[in-house]
Design a protein around this motif. Structure first.
Motif, short mmCIF file in Angstrom:
data_model
loop_
_atom_site.label_atom_id
_atom_site.label_comp_id
_atom_site.label_asym_id
_atom_site.label_seq_id
_atom_site.Cartn_x
_atom_site.Cartn_y
_atom_site.Cartn_z
N TYR A 83 29.52 30.68 30.95
CA TYR A 83 30.08 29.47 31.65
C TYR A 83 29.24 28.20 31.76
CZ TYR A 83 33.33 33.13 32.92
OH TYR A 83 34.05 34.07 32.81
N PHE A 133 38.12 28.64 32.19
CA PHE A 133 38.71 28.22 33.70
C PHE A 133 37.91 26.67 33.83
CE2 PHE A 133 37.13 32.73 34.69
CZ PHE A 133 38.75 33.16 34.83
N ARG A 145 42.25 31.26 41.80
CA ARG A 145 42.77 30.97 40.47
C ARG A 145 44.11 31.66 40.30
NH1 ARG A 145 38.78 35.10 37.14
NH2 ARG A 145 39.48 36.91 38.39
N ASN A 150 43.63 33.51 30.88
CA ASN A 150 42.64 34.57 31.12
C ASN A 150 43.39 35.73 31.94
OD1 ASN A 150 39.81 35.42 31.22
ND2 ASN A 150 40.38 35.81 33.45
N GLU A 151 43.32 36.86 31.48
CA GLU A 151 43.94 37.90 32.13
C GLU A 151 45.35 37.61 32.78
OE1 GLU A 151 41.01 39.43 35.11
OE2 GLU A 151 40.22 40.78 33.36
N CYS A 208 46.92 38.90 36.11
CA CYS A 208 45.88 39.36 37.09
C CYS A 208 45.94 38.37 38.47
CB CYS A 208 44.23 39.07 36.63
SG CYS A 208 42.92 39.41 37.55
N ASN A 230 42.97 38.56 26.99
CA ASN A 230 42.35 39.61 27.82
C ASN A 230 43.05 40.21 28.70
OD1 ASN A 230 41.70 37.30 28.74
ND2 ASN A 230 39.90 37.88 29.72
N ASP A 282 39.54 44.14 29.35
CA ASP A 282 38.46 43.87 30.05
C ASP A 282 38.06 45.13 30.88
OD1 ASP A 282 38.51 41.31 29.39
OD2 ASP A 282 39.40 40.59 31.05
N TYR A 336 36.06 47.63 33.39
CA TYR A 336 35.12 47.52 34.53
C TYR A 336 35.28 49.00 35.41
CZ TYR A 336 34.92 42.38 34.44
OH TYR A 336 34.52 41.39 33.99
N GLU A 338 35.42 41.74 28.34
CA GLU A 338 34.55 41.80 29.41
C GLU A 338 34.17 43.37 29.58
OE1 GLU A 338 36.25 39.77 32.74
OE2 GLU A 338 37.09 38.06 31.40
N TRP A 390 33.60 40.11 44.83
CA TRP A 390 33.89 38.86 45.40
C TRP A 390 33.18 38.79 46.80
CZ3 TRP A 390 39.37 36.65 44.40
CH2 TRP A 390 39.69 36.86 42.87
N PHE A 427 30.28 41.10 30.43
CA PHE A 427 30.67 40.09 31.46
C PHE A 427 29.38 40.04 32.56
CE2 PHE A 427 32.13 38.33 35.46
CZ PHE A 427 32.88 37.19 35.04
N GLU A 444 32.99 34.28 43.45
CA GLU A 444 32.42 35.65 42.67
C GLU A 444 30.69 35.75 42.55
OE1 GLU A 444 33.94 36.12 38.70
OE2 GLU A 444 35.62 37.22 39.43
N TRP A 447 29.57 39.23 41.75
CA TRP A 447 30.00 39.75 40.73
C TRP A 447 28.92 39.52 39.59
CZ3 TRP A 447 34.71 42.38 40.95
CH2 TRP A 447 34.76 43.32 40.01
C1 GAL Z 1 37.95 39.67 35.50
C2 GAL Z 1 37.84 38.27 35.06
C3 GAL Z 1 36.47 37.53 35.15
C4 GAL Z 1 36.14 37.83 36.31
C5 GAL Z 1 36.03 39.43 36.50
C6 GAL Z 1 35.15 39.80 37.63
O1 GAL Z 1 39.08 40.22 36.10
O2 GAL Z 1 38.57 38.02 33.54
O3 GAL Z 1 36.78 36.23 35.27
O4 GAL Z 1 36.66 37.43 37.56
O5 GAL Z 1 37.12 39.89 36.51
O6 GAL Z 1 35.75 39.65 38.94
#
Ligand code: GAL
Length: 693
Positions: free
Chosen positions: A28, A57, A123, A161-162, A165, A263, A285, A287, A326, A334, A366, A376, A379
């Motif tokens: 970013y 973003f 967002r 983005n997503e 989401c 994504n 993405d 996680y 990601e 968060w 990510f 975040e 994060w």
């Molecule tokens: C994803 C998102 C990212 C970031 C990440 C951690 O859902 O694409 O921008 O927010 O989660 O929360």
């Protein structure tokens, strides 16, 4: 640009694939002092990172005020990328409309079910159907694509983005209007809509199109289930159109060879159609800790965060050689929700290798550095706030070294032992029908657990309008757990599959409903009765107050959880197992019916991790690992990727303790390029990849 970077567009299911194992990171530039950029890019390159994803973003950096386009910020950044030979995935910034836009045009905002608008400040606060938002999006996407499309540092584009989401439901005025138009196109007459939704029930009959709305607040969550099903279809259509609108613009301006992606993966989207009609490659993405609970507790759940593999199975079905846009590299959180531990030493590599094990040849972490401000700020990325070298960066470098040893398997296919059929109609019907949801979710989780624990990898196959018999016949055994909704076309496709020699396994409640979600007035399993050769004359939820229901299958115990269809075999159908308890003890619980060269197995319940291996074994499924490795499925996730006759075996240890297994053949341990066989150990969270020799 970086000459090591080559791309190919191999077939029509997936237009783009990587031709070498590629590592990336999300960055970013707008979060950092410009003085940091050059050093960041240099350190990334040093660590093996050759691709960065930017701008998703950053609308205001390109259009700070309405119709005032200013490309200087990203020009400076992209030129630096070019100098440093860093490849860039540029994003359309539509996930975060700017304040000047939302303030001037409230109609672009999404709303809660009760109509209250989601405001600027987080967002994803917009809706897909506002013509005003669509106009602004068309403008920013066109301007970005015209300006950055030709830039030599850019290699691909991410849309938004997503999608879906944060919010996956949409209740704005614009959505309400678009829903009505969607229904008018689908049903043409109000009479047809009234029929399809059964509106005579509780006097819901519509007499004018203006009375038809999105689901709204009603007593006791009593939304008409048939309306809810169409609402989910509508949301998928809206998301698709929004994505397609952007993809069509990008196609006009991007350089030949550059790819378009987005994504995910989120619900209320037909990801298969979207990928096929809009994208060149789909990105996930990943996680593992975020989605599957905090930490690793093998005594509570032997699969731990290996559950993420269930999602990877889904992604592979959308796009066999997907990428990871990601990949989790740090703790998640968060400021106001979500808390997660940092990956334990080894886990960062383990999670990334799991993605590779399933088919990803692109891993982008990510994020490069944790942001010091904003929602975040917990994060975590690879680097922490202090920007110093740390164990996560060391592990990324180590992952890169290992990843490069895997280059022979770039583009290799995942090897499965059976296919799991799904379709969006049934997935969305679950949202309107908790009976359906309870049975199907239980089976979905248990099928994954049962298959993982017994090392029986599977592919997920979504039945779509254009699905063909040849897609099905790639799998000698197909499991379609609970297709409550069944159409004549789908039933005919399944019949053709069985007739040509396939083994189809169906569970309880199959064939109950038509495509509107209305129960068929037919003996169950309705349109599938010809295939199963069974008649369901009685059925019930299993009662938690009573003992667990099971059946006797040649002296062994077959669990019959959640819901029981009491099966009556029709002539020509064999009974394999009979209920051993319950008021229907002695009745058929599992049957086999032959048709053409194939057969259908009908289980009168949901599927459990206990029942699955036996059923698959009976159906003829064999583990692709049987000749290769002796390993306990509770200890280790195994996957196999194959290319040009070469086989690559992944062993992944999700436990916080050392594990052992035995290689039955001579193999090359790719990380260290040495031959191995026999007993092996993997440390806590360790991974290994072998080429079978
Ligand atoms: C994803 C998102 C990212 C970031 C990440 C951690 O859902 O694409 O921008 O927010 O989660 O929360």
């Amino acid at each position: 640009m970086d000459t090591a970077f080559k791309k190919s567009f191999p077939n029509d299911k997936q237009q783009f694939s990587w031709d070498h194992m590629t590592m990336g990171v999300c960055y970013y530039p707008e979060h950092w002092d410009e003085n940091l950029w050059a050093d960041d890019l240099a350190r990334m390159k040093e660590s093996g990172i050759s691709v960065i994803r930017v701008a998703e973003f950053a609308w205001s950096k390109i259009e700070p005020a309405e119709n005032e386009f200013d490309f200087s910020f990203f020009d400076r950044f992209l030129n630096l990328c070019l100098e440093q030979k860093m490849n860039v995935i540029f994003s359309t910034p539509t996930a975060t409309p700017p304040a000047w836009l939302t303030e001037a045009h409230e109609e672009v905002l999404n709303a809660r079910m009760d109509g209250v608008l989601y405001r600027h400040g987080c967002r994803k606060h917009y809706n897909y159907n506002s013509p005003v938002y669509q106009d602004y999006c068309r403008k920013i996407v066109t301007q970005s694509a015209m300006h950055y499309g030709p830039h030599p540092a850019v290699i691909g584009w991410q849309i938004d983005n997503e999608l879906n989401c944060e919010l996956r439901d949409f209740y704005s005025e614009a959505d309400d209007t678009a829903f009505r138009a969607f229904l008018q196109e689908k049903y043409e007459t109000l009479n047809a809509l009234n029929q399809a939704w059964g509106t005579v029930f509780w006097n819901q009959t519509y007499t004018d199109w203006k009375e038809v709305h999105l689901p709204r607040l009603t007593p006791a969550q009593g939304v008409n289930p048939h309306m809810k099903l169409d609402y989910c279809r509508f949301l998928a259509e809206s998301t698709f159109r929004f994505c397609k609108m952007q993809a069509d613009i990008l196609r006009r301006y991007i350089k030949p060879g550059d790819f378009i992606t987005t994504n995910g993966m989120f619900s209320h989207i037909d990801n298969h159609r979207m990928t096929k009609e809009c994208l060149d490659i789909y990105m996930y993405d990943s996680y593992p800790n975020f989605a599957f609970g905090l930490g690793t507790q093998p005594d509570k759940d032997p699969l731990c965060d290996r559950w993420n593999s269930k999602n990877q199975n889904e992604v592979r079905s959308i796009c066999p050689h997907y990428g990871i846009m990601e990949q989790q590299s740090g703790a998640g959180g968060w400021t106001a929700r979500m808390e997660g531990p940092a990956p334990r030493p080894g886990q960062l590599t383990l999670w990334a290798m799991q993605s590779v094990a399933h088919g990803a040849d692109f891993i982008s972490f990510f994020r490069w550095r944790t942001c010091t401000f904003g929602t975040e700020l917990y994060w975590h990325g690879i680097l922490d706030y202090d920007n110093r070298e740390n164990r996560k960066l060391r592990e990324v470098k180590d992952f890169y070294t290992k990843f490069q040893t895997l280059s022979p398997l770039c583009n290799a296919d995942y090897v499965s032992s059976f296919g799991l059929l799904k379709d969006y109609d049934n997935i969305w019907d679950m949202e309107a029908d908790i009976w359906h949801e309870r049975i199907a979710s239980y089976s979905d989780n248990e099928i994954f657990a049962g298959a993982e624990l017994s090392n029986l990898p599977y592919d997920v196959l979504y039945l779509q309008k254009d699905s063909t018999l040849s897609e099905l016949t790639r799998y000698p055994v197909l499991l379609y757990p609970h297709p409550l909704i069944m159409s004549k076309e789908r039933a005919a496709l399944l019949r053709a599959y069985v007739e040509q020699g396939g083994t189809l396994i169906l569970g309880c409640r199959s064939g109950l409903k038509n495509t509107y979600g209305i129960c068929e007035m037919l003996p169950q399993p309705g349109l599938l009765q010809e295939l199963t050769g069974t008649d369901v004359r009685d059925f019930t939820y299993t009662s938690p107050a009573e003992e667990d229901i099971y059946a006797d299958w040649n002296g062994s115990r077959l669990s019959m959880p959640v819901f029981n269809d009491v099966l009556t075999p029709l002539p020509g159908t064999d009974v394999l197992a009979r209920y051993a308890n319950g008021y229907y003890a002695g009745e058929a619980a599992l049957t086999e019916h032959r048709m053409g060269k194939g057969r259908t197995l009908h289980l009168g319940s949901a599927f459990s991790r206990e029942s699955l291996p036996g059923l698959l074994h009976y159906a003829g499924v064999v583990s692709p690992f049987a000749e290769l490795i002796e390993a306990d499925g509770r200890d280790v996730e195994l996957t196999l990727r194959r290319k040009d006759g070469r086989s690559f075996l992944f062993a992944l240890n999700f436990r916080p303790a050392e594990i052992t297994f035995v290689l039955k053949k001579k193999m090359r341990f790719l990380y260290e390029n040495r031959e191995v066989s026999g007993g092996q150990t993997l440390p806590a969270f360790g991974t290994a990849v072998y080429e079978v020799l």
